[in-house]
Design a protein around this motif. Structure first.
Motif, PDB file in Angstrom:
ATOM      1  N   ASN A   5       0.083 -29.451  65.071  1.00 29.27           N
ATOM      2  CA  ASN A   5      -0.049 -29.048  66.465  1.00 29.27           C
ATOM      3  C   ASN A   5       0.402 -30.140  67.442  1.00 29.27           C
ATOM      4  OD1 ASN A   5      -0.569 -26.804  67.908  1.00 29.27           O
ATOM      5  ND2 ASN A   5      -2.708 -27.303  68.327  1.00 29.27           N
ATOM      6  N   ILE A   6       1.614 -30.644  67.256  1.00 32.07           N
ATOM      7  CA  ILE A   6       2.208 -31.637  68.157  1.00 32.07           C
ATOM      8  C   ILE A   6       3.268 -30.939  69.008  1.00 32.07           C
ATOM      9  CG2 ILE A   6       3.877 -32.318  66.397  1.00 32.07           C
ATOM     10  CD1 ILE A   6       3.956 -35.079  67.584  1.00 32.07           C
ATOM     11  N   PRO A   7       3.336 -31.240  70.296  1.00 35.72           N
ATOM     12  CA  PRO A   7       4.423 -30.663  71.105  1.00 35.72           C
ATOM     13  C   PRO A   7       5.783 -31.089  70.534  1.00 35.72           C
ATOM     14  CG  PRO A   7       2.737 -31.581  72.527  1.00 35.72           C
ATOM     15  CD  PRO A   7       2.400 -31.996  71.123  1.00 35.72           C
ATOM     16  N   PHE A   8       6.668 -30.127  70.418  1.00 35.85           N
ATOM     17  CA  PHE A   8       7.981 -30.380  69.823  1.00 35.85           C
ATOM     18  C   PHE A   8       8.722 -31.474  70.587  1.00 35.85           C
ATOM     19  CE2 PHE A   8      12.524 -29.218  69.207  1.00 35.85           C
ATOM     20  CZ  PHE A   8      12.582 -29.456  67.856  1.00 35.85           C
ATOM     21  N   SER A   9       8.632 -31.460  71.904  1.00 33.23           N
ATOM     22  CA  SER A   9       9.328 -32.473  72.710  1.00 33.23           C
ATOM     23  C   SER A   9       8.775 -33.873  72.431  1.00 33.23           C
ATOM     24  CB  SER A   9       9.226 -32.140  74.191  1.00 33.23           C
ATOM     25  OG  SER A   9       7.873 -32.060  74.585  1.00 33.23           O
ATOM     26  N   ASP A  10       7.468 -33.997  72.173  1.00 31.97           N
ATOM     27  CA  ASP A  10       6.891 -35.305  71.831  1.00 31.97           C
ATOM     28  C   ASP A  10       7.427 -35.799  70.495  1.00 31.97           C
ATOM     29  OD1 ASP A  10       5.476 -35.053  74.153  1.00 31.97           O
ATOM     30  OD2 ASP A  10       3.512 -34.838  73.201  1.00 31.97           O
ATOM     31  N   LEU A  11       7.549 -34.888  69.542  1.00 31.13           N
ATOM     32  CA  LEU A  11       8.080 -35.251  68.228  1.00 31.13           C
ATOM     33  C   LEU A  11       9.519 -35.743  68.356  1.00 31.13           C
ATOM     34  CD1 LEU A  11       7.733 -35.328  65.140  1.00 31.13           C
ATOM     35  CD2 LEU A  11       8.531 -32.967  65.100  1.00 31.13           C
ATOM     36  N   LEU A  12      10.333 -35.025  69.135  1.00 30.16           N
ATOM     37  CA  LEU A  12      11.713 -35.450  69.335  1.00 30.16           C
ATOM     38  C   LEU A  12      11.777 -36.788  70.064  1.00 30.16           C
ATOM     39  CD1 LEU A  12      13.560 -32.143  70.244  1.00 30.16           C
ATOM     40  CD2 LEU A  12      13.483 -33.341  68.065  1.00 30.16           C
ATOM     41  N   GLY A  13      10.872 -37.005  71.023  1.00 24.90           N
ATOM     42  CA  GLY A  13      10.829 -38.277  71.730  1.00 24.90           C
ATOM     43  C   GLY A  13      10.533 -39.438  70.790  1.00 24.90           C
ATOM     44  N   LEU A  14       9.594 -39.229  69.894  1.00 24.94           N
ATOM     45  CA  LEU A  14       9.262 -40.269  68.911  1.00 24.94           C
ATOM     46  C   LEU A  14      10.463 -40.563  68.013  1.00 24.94           C
ATOM     47  CD1 LEU A  14       7.261 -42.145  67.427  1.00 24.94           C
ATOM     48  CD2 LEU A  14       6.628 -40.158  66.030  1.00 24.94           C
ATOM     49  N   LEU A  15      11.109 -39.506  67.524  1.00 23.08           N
ATOM     50  CA  LEU A  15      12.258 -39.697  66.639  1.00 23.08           C
ATOM     51  C   LEU A  15      13.386 -40.433  67.359  1.00 23.08           C
ATOM     52  CD1 LEU A  15      12.354 -36.286  64.773  1.00 23.08           C
ATOM     53  CD2 LEU A  15      11.505 -38.480  63.943  1.00 23.08           C
ATOM     54  N   GLU A  16      13.633 -40.082  68.601  1.00 27.74           N
ATOM     55  CA  GLU A  16      14.689 -40.732  69.369  1.00 27.74           C
ATOM     56  C   GLU A  16      14.360 -42.213  69.595  1.00 27.74           C
ATOM     57  OE1 GLU A  16      17.009 -42.428  72.320  1.00 27.74           O
ATOM     58  OE2 GLU A  16      14.922 -41.994  72.747  1.00 27.74           O
ATOM     59  N   LYS A  17      13.114 -42.479  69.893  1.00 27.11           N
ATOM     60  CA  LYS A  17      12.676 -43.857  70.178  1.00 27.11           C
ATOM     61  C   LYS A  17      12.837 -44.751  68.941  1.00 27.11           C
ATOM     62  CE  LYS A  17       9.919 -46.539  72.881  1.00 27.11           C
ATOM     63  NZ  LYS A  17      10.303 -47.006  74.167  1.00 27.11           N
ATOM     64  N   VAL A  18      12.341 -44.312  67.793  1.00 21.58           N
ATOM     65  CA  VAL A  18      12.426 -45.167  66.599  1.00 21.58           C
ATOM     66  C   VAL A  18      13.863 -45.285  66.105  1.00 21.58           C
ATOM     67  CG1 VAL A  18      10.029 -44.818  65.894  1.00 21.58           C
ATOM     68  CG2 VAL A  18      11.803 -43.324  64.979  1.00 21.58           C
ATOM     69  N   GLN A  19      14.682 -44.264  66.343  1.00 19.45           N
ATOM     70  CA  GLN A  19      16.075 -44.334  65.917  1.00 19.45           C
ATOM     71  C   GLN A  19      16.865 -45.278  66.820  1.00 19.45           C
ATOM     72  OE1 GLN A  19      19.194 -43.096  67.338  1.00 19.45           O
ATOM     73  NE2 GLN A  19      20.201 -43.942  65.544  1.00 19.45           N
ATOM     74  N   SER A  20      16.737 -45.108  68.121  1.00 20.32           N
ATOM     75  CA  SER A  20      17.565 -45.910  69.021  1.00 20.32           C
ATOM     76  C   SER A  20      17.127 -47.369  69.083  1.00 20.32           C
ATOM     77  CB  SER A  20      17.559 -45.300  70.422  1.00 20.32           C
ATOM     78  OG  SER A  20      16.257 -45.362  70.984  1.00 20.32           O
TER      79      SER A  20
END
Length: 138
Positions: free
Chosen positions: A95-110
């Motif tokens: 139950n995590i907001p999809f946009s938060d998940l994408l934000g986390l992935l973008e942050k750790v990748q970049s």
């Protein structure tokens, strides 16, 4: 005479028209794929440079600590966080907001050069939320 006419019309409608439609779709698919191939050839050099370019370093920090710190900064709570060998981490979210998940992935990748090795996402109970399992790799 009417039988010959009806036979010709049936052959046209039942045989020729479907064959011609199939041929047209095949030509359209071929043209679309040729355009894609040409675009891929034009951008091949750039893509090769991007894959060989140096990733940002993790500066000796463990992947587990990097991911947990970035998640905490974004106010994201993983249900489970588990190391997967030397350079991978598994995360489970309910139950995590999809946009938060994408934000986390973008942050750790970049910022840290972490990539997604495996991801499974299911629709959550609330609109816009998801259940996810990820394996991230440094």
């Amino acid at each position: 005479m009417l039988t010959v006419f009806l036979t010709v019309v049936l052959i046209y409608l039942l045989v020729w028209t479907p064959m011609d439609d199939y041929r047209q779709r095949g030509l359209e698919d071929r043209n679309r794929n040729l355009e894609l191939l040409e675009m891929m050839r034009r951008t091949e050099t750039q893509a090769r440079q991007n894959t060989t370019s140096k990733r940002p370093s993790t500066t000796g920090k463990s992947l587990l600590s990097i991911v947990s710190r970035e998640a905490q900064r974004l106010n994201i709570k993983a249900n489970r966080l588990q190391p997967e060998g030397q350079n991978a981490v598994s995360l489970w979210f309910d139950n995590i907001p999809f946009s938060d998940l994408l934000g986390l992935l973008e942050k750790v990748q970049s910022e840290h050069g972490v990539s997604v090795e495996q991801i499974v996402i299911d629709r959550g109970e609330n609109g816009g939320s998801v259940r996810a399992r990820l394996v991230l790799k440094s």
